[in-house]
Design a protein around this motif. Structure first.
Motif, PDB file in Angstrom:
ATOM      1  N   GLN A 186       0.481  -1.284  -0.244  1.00  0.00           N
ATOM      2  CA  GLN A 186       0.309   0.022  -0.247  1.00  0.00           C
ATOM      3  C   GLN A 186       0.786   1.109   0.175  1.00  0.00           C
ATOM      4  OE1 GLN A 186      -3.027  -0.715   3.216  1.00  0.00           O
ATOM      5  NE2 GLN A 186      -4.088  -0.719   1.725  1.00  0.00           N
ATOM      6  N   GLU A 192       3.335   5.400   8.586  1.00  0.00           N
ATOM      7  CA  GLU A 192       3.762   3.942   9.085  1.00  0.00           C
ATOM      8  C   GLU A 192       2.334   3.628  10.217  1.00  0.00           C
ATOM      9  OE1 GLU A 192       3.776   0.792  11.034  1.00  0.00           O
ATOM     10  OE2 GLU A 192       2.625  -0.028  10.218  1.00  0.00           O
ATOM     11  N   HIS A 239      -9.426  -0.160   5.152  1.00  0.00           N
ATOM     12  CA  HIS A 239      -9.212  -1.685   5.265  1.00  0.00           C
ATOM     13  C   HIS A 239      -8.603  -2.622   6.525  1.00  0.00           C
ATOM     14  CE1 HIS A 239      -5.893  -5.141   4.293  1.00  0.00           C
ATOM     15  NE2 HIS A 239      -6.436  -4.971   3.247  1.00  0.00           N
ATOM     16  N   HIS A 240      -8.232  -3.246   6.357  1.00  0.00           N
ATOM     17  CA  HIS A 240      -7.607  -4.213   7.653  1.00  0.00           C
ATOM     18  C   HIS A 240      -6.510  -3.279   8.468  1.00  0.00           C
ATOM     19  CE1 HIS A 240      -6.422  -7.188  11.356  1.00  0.00           C
ATOM     20  NE2 HIS A 240      -7.933  -7.048  11.607  1.00  0.00           N
ATOM     21  N   SER A 241      -5.432  -3.114   7.923  1.00  0.00           N
ATOM     22  CA  SER A 241      -4.405  -3.001   7.437  1.00  0.00           C
ATOM     23  C   SER A 241      -4.465  -1.346   8.205  1.00  0.00           C
ATOM     24  CB  SER A 241      -3.446  -2.582   6.779  1.00  0.00           C
ATOM     25  OG  SER A 241      -3.914  -1.644   5.818  1.00  0.00           O
ATOM     26  N   LYS A 249      -3.935  -2.909  15.373  1.00  0.00           N
ATOM     27  CA  LYS A 249      -2.346  -2.848  15.225  1.00  0.00           C
ATOM     28  C   LYS A 249      -2.343  -2.048  16.589  1.00  0.00           C
ATOM     29  CE  LYS A 249      -0.895  -2.863  10.501  1.00  0.00           C
ATOM     30  NZ  LYS A 249      -0.834  -1.600   9.530  1.00  0.00           N
TER      31      LYS A 249
END
Length: 316
Positions: A186, A192, A239-241, A249
């Protein structure tokens, strides 16, 4: 003095900040050494000496170009077995959480996970979804320690170079069964999520995915990362990220904005160690206000645009 190893975590040829945070912790525990694993990574090793690392073990092999559980477990288990460091520090990231317990199991070592502090010879880690802190001590001669990013101070560069020791580890047929065909990336101009100093997260209170634009605008003004609650992710808005929480996270930024997020326990488990928490929610009884350092009770659709504009003026 006991040897303490730091397993270097790098991405696209750059050492991640959590490595320097682990070096800072390691310096309190003993003589700092490091391990670099990958392909084309040997150039990362000498510069670690400027951060207080005396020796760096490098395993630079073509088969290690992409991370796989079995290969990293094999390499680290063999090196630790040969050199017998007292403590091995591994980042509590998605990658570190994957291979650390396997290395510990293979060597029969104890593991202390998700460490967020070190006080009087004991490691501090959150338990019960972050509602309490436990002190743990490694009583055996060796132990694996996983360290949460963004909680320890990163060491600054000084002078010095590290002794570099190159090693080769023979991978077994079973180690080669996993094959990485493609790595989906991505691309984002924002930091991040797990390493960001500021995070702006949105939840179900945004009502629809298009309204995440409010979160993105605020994040861009602050140079922040964008996160989301589980409710927003489950609804397909992100999105799950992007998910912050017990099933997403774990983050520890300097400032965490929780916008339209009620404060479910699983979300608090993922961001409860943030240094400063700012909550915006129209429900004065929302659970998020119990952990917030600053709270704004109001309609986020009115509050966030004004906040964004005022911060834009102040930071201009």
């Amino acid at each position: 003095m006991a040897k303490v190893w730091v397993v270097v975590e790098a991405k696209e040829g750059q050492i991640k900040k959590v490595t320097y945070e682990m070096i800072g912790l390691a310096s309190q525990l003993g003589e700092v050494e490091a391990v670099v694993v990958g392909s084309g990574v040997k150039d990362l090793a000498p510069g670690l000496g400027a951060y207080g690392v005396g020796k760096v073990y490098v395993v630079d092999q073509p088969e290690l170009a992409e991370y796989t559980t079995a290969r990293y477990t094999r390499v680290l288990a063999e090196l630790i077995g040969q050199e017998q460091p007292a403590k091995v520090l591994i980042a509590n990231t998605a990658q570190g959480r994957d291979f650390a317990p396997r290395v510990a199991q293979r060597l029969g070592l104890g593991q202390i996970s998700d460490v967020t502090g070190y006080e009087q010879g004991q490691f501090v880690r959150p338990i019960y979804s972050g509602k309490a802190l436990a002190q743990a001590e490694a009583v055996a001669a060796q132990a694996i320690i996983t360290v949460r990013p963004n909680v320890f101070n990163a060491v600054s560069a000084g002078a010095g170079t590290a002794e570099v020791v190159e090693r080769t580890v023979a991978l077994q047929p079973n180690d080669l069964l996993e094959v990485v065909r493609e790595v989906a990336k991505q691309v984002s101009v924002r930091p991040e999520l797990t390493e960001a100093n500021i995070i702006c997260s949105g939840g179900r209170g945004l009502k629809e995915p298009a309204n995440f634009k409010l979160i993105e605008d605020l994040a861009d003004v602050l140079g922040a990362a964008v996160g989301a609650s589980r409710a927003a992710v489950d609804a397909g808005w992100r999105h799950h990220s992007f998910q912050v929480g017990q099933t997403g996270k774990t983050v520890s930024p300097q400032v965490y904005f929780a916008i339209g997020i009620s404060g479910a326990i699983q979300h608090l488990a993922g961001m409860g160690s943030s240094k400063v928490i700012v909550a915006i929610n129209k429900d004065p009884e929302a659970n998020i206000f119990k952990v917030a350092d600053y709270g704004i009770v109001g309609d986020l659709f009115e509050v966030v645009p004004v906040l964004t504009e005022e911060l834009r003026k102040a930071l201009a």
